[in-house]
Write a protein that holds these residues in place. Structure first.
Motif, PDB file in Angstrom:
ATOM      1  N   TYR A  85      18.855 -14.827  -3.241  1.00 19.92           N
ATOM      2  CA  TYR A  85      17.997 -14.373  -4.434  1.00 19.92           C
ATOM      3  C   TYR A  85      16.447 -14.738  -4.264  1.00 19.92           C
ATOM      4  O   TYR A  85      15.868 -14.151  -4.505  1.00 19.92           O
ATOM      5  N   ASP A  86      16.524 -15.914  -3.710  1.00 22.62           N
ATOM      6  CA  ASP A  86      15.145 -16.545  -3.676  1.00 22.62           C
ATOM      7  C   ASP A  86      14.144 -15.972  -2.765  1.00 22.62           C
ATOM      8  O   ASP A  86      13.107 -15.684  -2.783  1.00 22.62           O
ATOM      9  N   LEU A  87      14.872 -15.567  -1.639  1.00 28.19           N
ATOM     10  CA  LEU A  87      14.346 -14.902  -0.345  1.00 28.19           C
ATOM     11  C   LEU A  87      13.843 -13.663  -0.864  1.00 28.19           C
ATOM     12  O   LEU A  87      12.627 -12.971  -0.676  1.00 28.19           O
ATOM     13  N   GLN A  88      14.563 -12.733  -1.763  1.00 29.26           N
ATOM     14  CA  GLN A  88      14.321 -11.422  -2.193  1.00 29.26           C
ATOM     15  C   GLN A  88      13.390 -11.541  -3.284  1.00 29.26           C
ATOM     16  O   GLN A  88      12.325 -10.779  -3.176  1.00 29.26           O
ATOM     17  N   SER A  89      13.489 -12.497  -3.960  1.00 29.63           N
ATOM     18  CA  SER A  89      12.061 -12.916  -4.941  1.00 29.63           C
ATOM     19  C   SER A  89      10.754 -13.229  -4.284  1.00 29.63           C
ATOM     20  O   SER A  89       9.806 -12.322  -4.880  1.00 29.63           O
ATOM     21  N   VAL A  90      10.901 -13.853  -3.396  1.00 30.04           N
ATOM     22  CA  VAL A  90       9.511 -14.186  -2.363  1.00 30.04           C
ATOM     23  C   VAL A  90       9.051 -12.706  -1.952  1.00 30.04           C
ATOM     24  O   VAL A  90       7.805 -12.555  -1.843  1.00 30.04           O
ATOM     25  N   GLN A  91      10.062 -12.052  -1.129  1.00 34.51           N
ATOM     26  CA  GLN A  91       9.473 -10.800  -0.591  1.00 34.51           C
ATOM     27  C   GLN A  91       9.064  -9.841  -1.439  1.00 34.51           C
ATOM     28  O   GLN A  91       7.886  -9.161  -1.233  1.00 34.51           O
ATOM     29  N   GLU A  92       9.661  -9.669  -2.771  1.00 36.26           N
ATOM     30  CA  GLU A  92       9.196  -8.754  -3.874  1.00 36.26           C
ATOM     31  C   GLU A  92       7.714  -8.948  -4.287  1.00 36.26           C
ATOM     32  O   GLU A  92       6.924  -8.246  -4.399  1.00 36.26           O
ATOM     33  N   THR A  93       7.584 -10.363  -4.571  1.00 36.18           N
ATOM     34  CA  THR A  93       6.254 -10.712  -4.955  1.00 36.18           C
ATOM     35  C   THR A  93       5.302 -10.454  -4.071  1.00 36.18           C
ATOM     36  O   THR A  93       3.930  -9.858  -4.057  1.00 36.18           O
ATOM     37  N   ARG A  94       5.560 -10.802  -2.791  1.00 35.30           N
ATOM     38  CA  ARG A  94       4.739 -10.430  -1.577  1.00 35.30           C
ATOM     39  C   ARG A  94       4.085  -8.809  -1.822  1.00 35.30           C
ATOM     40  O   ARG A  94       2.978  -8.554  -1.417  1.00 35.30           O
ATOM     41  N   ASN A  95       5.268  -7.997  -1.710  1.00 30.87           N
ATOM     42  CA  ASN A  95       4.867  -6.646  -1.825  1.00 30.87           C
ATOM     43  C   ASN A  95       4.167  -6.147  -3.088  1.00 30.87           C
ATOM     44  O   ASN A  95       3.154  -5.357  -3.014  1.00 30.87           O
ATOM     45  N   LEU A  96       4.373  -6.845  -4.133  1.00 25.72           N
ATOM     46  CA  LEU A  96       3.582  -6.489  -5.398  1.00 25.72           C
ATOM     47  C   LEU A  96       2.294  -6.992  -5.386  1.00 25.72           C
ATOM     48  O   LEU A  96       1.371  -5.995  -5.686  1.00 25.72           O
ATOM     49  N   ALA A  97       2.016  -8.155  -4.706  1.00 23.65           N
ATOM     50  CA  ALA A  97       0.531  -8.410  -4.434  1.00 23.65           C
ATOM     51  C   ALA A  97       0.034  -7.684  -3.516  1.00 23.65           C
ATOM     52  O   ALA A  97      -1.286  -7.258  -3.739  1.00 23.65           O
ATOM     53  N   ARG A  98       0.588  -7.253  -2.248  1.00 26.48           N
ATOM     54  CA  ARG A  98      -0.088  -6.215  -1.553  1.00 26.48           C
ATOM     55  C   ARG A  98      -0.442  -4.854  -2.100  1.00 26.48           C
ATOM     56  O   ARG A  98      -1.623  -4.104  -1.648  1.00 26.48           O
ATOM     57  N   GLN A  99       0.485  -4.545  -2.678  1.00 31.12           N
ATOM     58  CA  GLN A  99       0.387  -2.889  -3.567  1.00 31.12           C
ATOM     59  C   GLN A  99      -0.775  -2.983  -4.451  1.00 31.12           C
ATOM     60  O   GLN A  99      -1.623  -2.247  -4.484  1.00 31.12           O
ATOM     61  N   ALA A 100      -0.800  -4.206  -5.230  1.00 30.18           N
ATOM     62  CA  ALA A 100      -1.728  -4.397  -6.303  1.00 30.18           C
ATOM     63  C   ALA A 100      -3.219  -4.367  -5.749  1.00 30.18           C
ATOM     64  O   ALA A 100      -4.060  -3.784  -6.024  1.00 30.18           O
ATOM     65  N   LYS A 101      -3.387  -5.129  -4.408  1.00 23.98           N
ATOM     66  CA  LYS A 101      -4.561  -5.116  -3.917  1.00 23.98           C
ATOM     67  C   LYS A 101      -5.360  -3.793  -3.349  1.00 23.98           C
ATOM     68  O   LYS A 101      -6.175  -3.597  -3.585  1.00 23.98           O
ATOM     69  N   GLN A 102      -4.147  -3.032  -2.658  1.00 22.30           N
ATOM     70  CA  GLN A 102      -4.499  -1.775  -2.159  1.00 22.30           C
ATOM     71  C   GLN A 102      -5.015  -0.873  -3.526  1.00 22.30           C
ATOM     72  O   GLN A 102      -6.179  -0.182  -3.294  1.00 22.30           O
ATOM     73  N   ALA A 103      -4.283  -1.177  -4.549  1.00 25.67           N
ATOM     74  CA  ALA A 103      -4.752  -0.263  -5.809  1.00 25.67           C
ATOM     75  C   ALA A 103      -5.866  -0.610  -6.238  1.00 25.67           C
ATOM     76  O   ALA A 103      -6.837   0.131  -6.678  1.00 25.67           O
ATOM     77  N   GLN A 104      -6.137  -1.898  -6.467  1.00 25.20           N
ATOM     78  CA  GLN A 104      -7.468  -2.403  -6.862  1.00 25.20           C
ATOM     79  C   GLN A 104      -8.725  -2.080  -6.126  1.00 25.20           C
ATOM     80  O   GLN A 104      -9.757  -1.859  -6.688  1.00 25.20           O
ATOM     81  N   THR A 105      -8.639  -1.966  -4.843  1.00 20.36           N
ATOM     82  CA  THR A 105      -9.560  -1.732  -3.925  1.00 20.36           C
ATOM     83  C   THR A 105     -10.063  -0.238  -4.391  1.00 20.36           C
ATOM     84  O   THR A 105     -11.294   0.035  -4.351  1.00 20.36           O
ATOM     85  N   GLN A 106      -9.084   0.449  -4.949  1.00 20.39           N
ATOM     86  CA  GLN A 106      -9.598   1.924  -5.169  1.00 20.39           C
ATOM     87  C   GLN A 106     -10.152   1.827  -6.592  1.00 20.39           C
ATOM     88  O   GLN A 106     -11.252   2.435  -6.803  1.00 20.39           O
ATOM     89  N   LEU A 107      -9.475   1.063  -7.340  1.00 18.74           N
ATOM     90  CA  LEU A 107      -9.981   0.903  -9.113  1.00 18.74           C
ATOM     91  C   LEU A 107     -11.444   0.732  -8.799  1.00 18.74           C
ATOM     92  O   LEU A 107     -12.245   0.811  -9.991  1.00 18.74           O
ATOM     93  N   ALA A 108     -11.874  -0.222  -7.918  1.00 18.51           N
ATOM     94  CA  ALA A 108     -13.336  -0.903  -8.048  1.00 18.51           C
ATOM     95  C   ALA A 108     -14.257   0.260  -7.884  1.00 18.51           C
ATOM     96  O   ALA A 108     -15.317  -0.216  -8.147  1.00 18.51           O
ATOM     97  N   THR A 109     -14.083   1.315  -7.243  1.00 21.40           N
ATOM     98  CA  THR A 109     -15.009   2.460  -7.262  1.00 21.40           C
ATOM     99  C   THR A 109     -15.061   3.306  -8.480  1.00 21.40           C
ATOM    100  O   THR A 109     -15.684   4.077  -8.661  1.00 21.40           O
ATOM    101  N   PHE A 110     -14.209   2.996  -9.550  1.00 25.14           N
ATOM    102  CA  PHE A 110     -14.027   3.891 -10.744  1.00 25.14           C
ATOM    103  C   PHE A 110     -15.485   3.454 -11.638  1.00 25.14           C
ATOM    104  O   PHE A 110     -16.040   2.521 -11.792  1.00 25.14           O
ATOM    105  N   ASN A 111     -15.648   4.653 -12.435  1.00 26.60           N
ATOM    106  CA  ASN A 111     -16.785   4.438 -13.336  1.00 26.60           C
ATOM    107  C   ASN A 111     -16.298   4.115 -14.689  1.00 26.60           C
ATOM    108  O   ASN A 111     -15.344   4.192 -15.084  1.00 26.60           O
ATOM    109  N   CYS A 112     -17.290   3.861 -15.773  1.00 21.46           N
ATOM    110  CA  CYS A 112     -17.013   3.519 -17.044  1.00 21.46           C
ATOM    111  C   CYS A 112     -16.106   4.734 -17.854  1.00 21.46           C
ATOM    112  O   CYS A 112     -15.049   4.181 -18.361  1.00 21.46           O
TER     113      CYS A 112
END
Length: 493
Positions: free
Chosen positions: A6-33
């Motif tokens: 469970y702990d291994l799955q939990s940590v791996q899930e967290t890493r995936n969420l962080a990577r996905q959020a970073k990829q998405a945020q890089t795009q969001l940073a280009t959005f206007n008001c």
């Protein structure tokens, strides 16, 4: 082995969420008001449409608080918050000083980690998701295990609404398999740029020790002083309304009531009239025994419970319709358990002779677990307000309910569910946290002073006679020789 997996799955899930959020945020940073505002409006709409179901889910899962009050919290964290932050400039040029020729440009922080408490799970998730998007950040939530379902649901609703309005997929994430390993992984992973921690002291301290910027909030142990000039009926009404709001789960709720001897009987009678029950010393000890574990740590089973539920648990009988329980205390600290924070419908009650004694007592209570947070004052004397303005807190709430006042519902403070306690309380900010705390500001500065000459030119005029500002070597040696000559005449050289 099962826990290890469970702990291994939990940590791996967290890493995936962080990577996905970073990829998405890089795009969001280009959005206007306009794009950002469209996304937030849809998030607010989703929060309002699901305010009741989320409130019911939170109460059902945690057992804390009241559905109707959690509905209001969800509304406040979306609609009322949006009204306040909508005009905020968080994108592009946000300020221009034409005289000094300095331009300020907002940049997002990146991916945020949002730590969510069990006391206000859905409203805090909604609030943090909205202020993150307003500042063009991604966010990944670490929910409290006892509020997993409702936090996860709130996060999913916010992400779905954001994506439906044009945000990149996975801009808002939430750990579905919470564990300490996962929380630690998220705190320290490279993708996370800042942590916003709302929760217990241990969690907040962990956030600050993660080695990256963090906005954490300490506990509140709010004293409420009813001064002799106060409107007693109104003061008591405000205190009860605050302490019973979601059964006291907001950290800005009053924890102790302080009254002067000259109005003690009136205040006690008013509390009784409005639903307060003054416990005997024996009953106070029984209730305190149920409220705390391991010294003065709050018993989770008593958090956000009604006065009747607490009385039943402690085995005491109270009048029907009782709203809050009050126990008299003679001091502050280990021997006086009600002098600590109580996120439920119980208040400590103190009597003092005059305002100076009240002032000293407030400081003792704040230093007992609430320094930097908030103080409640009921008075009709403006001079008294200023006397208490010097206390070690960053919110002095006057003639209002402390819970609603602290979060900005009944005052002009910024609407927020993360209330900074400043350096006094170990926080990086003393503010109610807004999107403006979640941006970086770059500055474009034009030259406005001529500094093209030598250092000697810049500092010309210090005893030199040359009006051009230049000092020759001959002039310097002349001054040196003159000083040496004077010293020799005095016998110092």
């Amino acid at each position: 082995m099962e826990n290890f997996d469970y702990d291994l799955q939990s940590v791996q899930e967290t890493r995936n969420l962080a990577r996905q959020a970073k990829q998405a945020q890089t795009q969001l940073a280009t959005f206007n008001c306009e794009q950002i505002d469209k996304i937030i409006r849809n998030m607010v709409k989703a929060a309002e449409e699901n305010a009741v179901s989320l409130a019911k889910l939170a109460v059902e899962e945690t057992g804390f608080g009241k559905v109707e009050d959690k509905v209001f919290k969800n509304h406040f964290a979306s609609t009322e918050l949006y009204k306040f932050i909508q005009p905020m400039q968080t994108i592009g040029v946000i300020k221009e000083d034409k005289i000094n020729k300095v331009m300020e440009i907002a940049e997002p922080v990146g991916v945020l980690m949002g730590i969510i408490p069990s006391t206000n799970p859905t409203s805090t998730a909604i609030y943090k998701a909205i202020i993150a998007i307003k500042s063009r950040n991604g966010i990944v939530f670490s929910p409290h295990p006892s509020a997993l379902k409702c936090t996860l649901q709130a996060a999913r609703l916010m992400n779905d609404a954001a994506v439906a309005a044009g945000a990149p997929a996975n801009i808002i994430g939430c750990i579905a398999k919470p564990s300490m390993d996962a929380t630690n992984e998220l705190m320290k992973c490279d993708e996370v740029a800042m942590i916003i921690a709302t929760g217990g002291s241990a969690m907040v301290k962990a956030a600050y020790s993660a080695g990256k910027p963090a906005l954490g909030v300490g506990p509140g142990n709010v004293p409420a002083y009813i001064e002799r000039t106060a409107n007693i009926s109104k003061a008591v009404k405000n205190i009860i309304a605050s302490k019973t709001f979601d059964n006291g789960t907001i950290c800005a709720s009053e924890q102790s009531v302080i009254v002067e001897e000259c109005i003690r009987d009136q205040v006690m009678e008013e509390f009784r009239r409005q639903g307060g029950y003054f416990m005997t010393p024996a009953e106070t000890n029984q209730v305190a025994g149920k409220l705390f574990v391991r010294g003065h740590a709050m018993n989770a089973k008593m958090v956000g419970r009604s006065a009747q539920a607490i009385a039943d648990s402690a085995g005491i009988t109270i009048p029907p319709g009782t709203k809050v329980l009050l126990g008299e205390q003679q001091g502050v600290g280990e021997a006086y358990p009600l002098s600590y924070e109580k996120l439920t419908t119980v208040l400590a009650f103190y009597t003092v002779q005059e305002w100076q004694e009240a002032c000293d007592l407030c400081i003792k209570l704040l230093n007992n677990g609430g320094v930097g947070h908030s103080l409640s004052l009921h008075t009709e004397n403006p001079e008294m307000t200023m006397k208490f303005a010097g206390k070690p807190v960053f919110r002095i709430l006057v003639n209002t309910s402390s819970s609603q006042g602290g979060v900005g519902a009944s005052t002009g403070l910024s609407p927020a569910f993360t209330l900074g306690c400043g350096t006094w309380g170990g926080s990086a900010t003393s503010d109610n946290v807004t999107p403006l705390h979640l941006i970086n500001i770059k500055r474009v500065a034009y030259g406005i002073k001529d500094f093209t000459g030598s250092t000697a030119t810049a500092y010309a005029g210090c005893g030199a006679q040359d009006t051009t500002g230049a000092i020759s070597e001959d002039q310097i040696m002349s001054v040196v020789n003159e000083v040496i000559s004077l010293l020799r005449k005095k016998g110092d050289c």
